[in-house]
Design a protein around this motif. Structure first.
Motif, PDB file in Angstrom:
ATOM      1  N   GLU A 352      28.439  25.523 -13.244  1.00  0.00           N
ATOM      2  CA  GLU A 352      27.059  25.271 -13.696  1.00  0.00           C
ATOM      3  C   GLU A 352      26.838  25.039 -15.216  1.00  0.00           C
ATOM      4  O   GLU A 352      26.107  24.373 -15.590  1.00  0.00           O
ATOM      5  N   GLU A 353      27.614  25.816 -16.150  1.00  0.00           N
ATOM      6  CA  GLU A 353      27.580  25.666 -17.483  1.00  0.00           C
ATOM      7  C   GLU A 353      28.028  24.192 -17.961  1.00  0.00           C
ATOM      8  O   GLU A 353      27.453  23.550 -18.663  1.00  0.00           O
ATOM      9  N   GLU A 357      23.271  23.318 -16.028  1.00  0.00           N
ATOM     10  CA  GLU A 357      22.130  23.774 -15.271  1.00  0.00           C
ATOM     11  C   GLU A 357      21.639  25.090 -15.772  1.00  0.00           C
ATOM     12  O   GLU A 357      22.377  25.923 -16.014  1.00  0.00           O
ATOM     13  N   TRP A 359      19.541  28.826 -15.682  1.00  0.00           N
ATOM     14  CA  TRP A 359      19.430  29.607 -14.409  1.00  0.00           C
ATOM     15  C   TRP A 359      17.890  29.934 -13.964  1.00  0.00           C
ATOM     16  O   TRP A 359      17.149  29.062 -14.527  1.00  0.00           O
TER      17      TRP A 359
END
Length: 411
Positions: A352-353, A357, A359
């Motif tokens: 995700e990092e 993206e 949170w």
């Protein structure tokens, strides 16, 4: 002090305890005479590493270690271990890493649940071997039992997702959101009842601390360890009589049936489920299941999930009991359930990092080492201005260290 520690025949990361033991924490330096006098006393009174380590860290007049005793030792690890060098400029996060490690130490080592680690408990654990490995292993993440930064990162991110007001406390509604409401509401209530938490003030306010959450998450994701079996047994033992009655099992199973019905899945009648569970556990005494029974059966994780975790219960149902038993009996260097979970979750956070993206709350994930690995020019914390600077370690609500009335007896 590192060279002094080695000269004394101690692992390198005993340097902090040796410095503090000789009064260095108060004065900022240690004289030769003071150190030699202290070390002679240690050698006269302590006959193995466990006794020496406890003596160096404990408060005067004690013969055990409480949680706060580990803080100077762990602060030195944070300050000087090469695997944590990227945290050097992020002192506001030191206390959160330290809190996590302390909880993991007590989770694994303090088998009496007393909040006090004795020499005997330290001897029976692998903690001092892990301290020695700090010197040999530059990658802190390889030390998965206590010190892994990646494990801390996973735990802290999971807590941050639930702690919407970021006061380092979560209530029952917050905890219920964990893993998409996987845990039954009756079990959430039991966790907040004080059966497995310490800190009377927090309990009265209906909230638990980050320290409590560390115990919860590790217990939830690995129900095969002695501490996790004790954790969930305490929660299910409603009357605290040391055994699970058929009434207590039915109390938790009722909600499981309702949740399965809401998913259009036909639940087993309680009587049939009970027969399955009794056959699985094989209790010594008919009509009551003890902690000893659950530890001996090797399938305690299946038992617990049946009564308060629908998703994992359904996962177990898809596997045959024989294959579950084979999994529980496998030996060798295989990952524990906790290590497997932490590895998978860390990979997800890294992914995700990497793609940037945000949170769900609209902020980027904080405290990630990924940026550090991608570019040594940018601190992994530099882009995280929304974090408030926390107060000292004491504000992170370390467990109170006194014995509670519901403490388990030493096993």
């Amino acid at each position: 002090m590192g060279r002094v520690a080695k000269a004394c025949g101690c692992p390198l990361y005993w340097k902090g305890p040796l410095f503090c033991g000789a009064g260095g924490e108060r004065t900022g330096s240690v004289s030769v005479h003071k150190f030699v006098a202290m070390w002679r006393k240690v050698l006269q009174n302590c006959h193995d590493d466990a006794a020496k380590f406890v003596h160096l860290l404990m408060n005067p007049g004690c013969n055990y270690l409480v949680q706060e005793d580990f803080v100077p030792f762990l602060q030195d690890v944070v300050n000087t271990h090469p695997g944590l060098a990227f945290l050097k400029e992020a002192s506001e996060f030191h206390s959160r890493y330290i809190t996590t490690v302390i909880q993991r130490i007590f989770y694994t080592v303090n088998r009496s649940w007393s909040g006090r680690i004795t020499c005997a408990e330290l001897r029976r654990s692998t903690f001092l071997q892990n301290v020695a490995l700090l010197e040999e292993e530059a990658d802190i993440n390889q030390l998965t039992e206590y010190f892994s930064y990646e494990h801390f990162y996973v735990i802290y991110c999971k807590f941050w997702e639930l702690d919407t007001d970021h006061d380092l406390l979560i209530d029952a509604q917050d905890l219920a959101r964990h893993n998409d409401h996987a845990i039954s509401t009756k079990m959430i209530e039991r966790i907040f009842s004080g059966a497995v938490t310490r800190g009377k003030k927090v309990q009265k306010e209906g909230k638990i601390s980050y320290a409590d959450f560390v115990w919860f998450l590790i217990s939830e994701e690995d129900k095969k360890t002695p501490t996790s079996i004790e954790y969930w047994f305490r929660c299910m033992d409603l009357d605290g009589d040391g055994a699970l009655s058929m009434y207590e099992l039915e109390y938790f199973y009722e909600e499981q049936c309702r949740r399965l019905d809401s998913m259009a899945i036909e639940a087993l009648p309680f009587e049939d489920c009970l027969c399955q569970m009794l056959d699985l556990v094989k209790p010594q005494n008919e009509g009551r299941i003890t902690l000893h029974d659950l530890k001996a059966c090797r399938l305690a994780h299946v038992f617990f999930d049946t009564f308060f975790n629908v998703e994992k219960y359904l996962d177990h149902e898809q596997k045959e009991q024989v294959s579950l038993l084979r999994e529980s009996e496998s030996e060798g260097p295989e990952l524990s359930d906790w290590e497997r979970y932490a590895t998978e979750e860390y990979d997800i956070l890294v992914a995700e990092e990497a793609v940037g993206e945000p949170w769900e709350d609209g902020y980027e994930a904080e405290l990630s080492p990924v940026d550090q690995k991608l570019s040594v020019l940018r601190s992994p914390l530099a882009q995280r201005p929304f974090f408030e600077t926390p107060s000292g370690l004491g504000a992170v609500d370390l467990y109170e260290c006194g014995c509670g009335d519901d403490d388990l007896q030493p096993l």
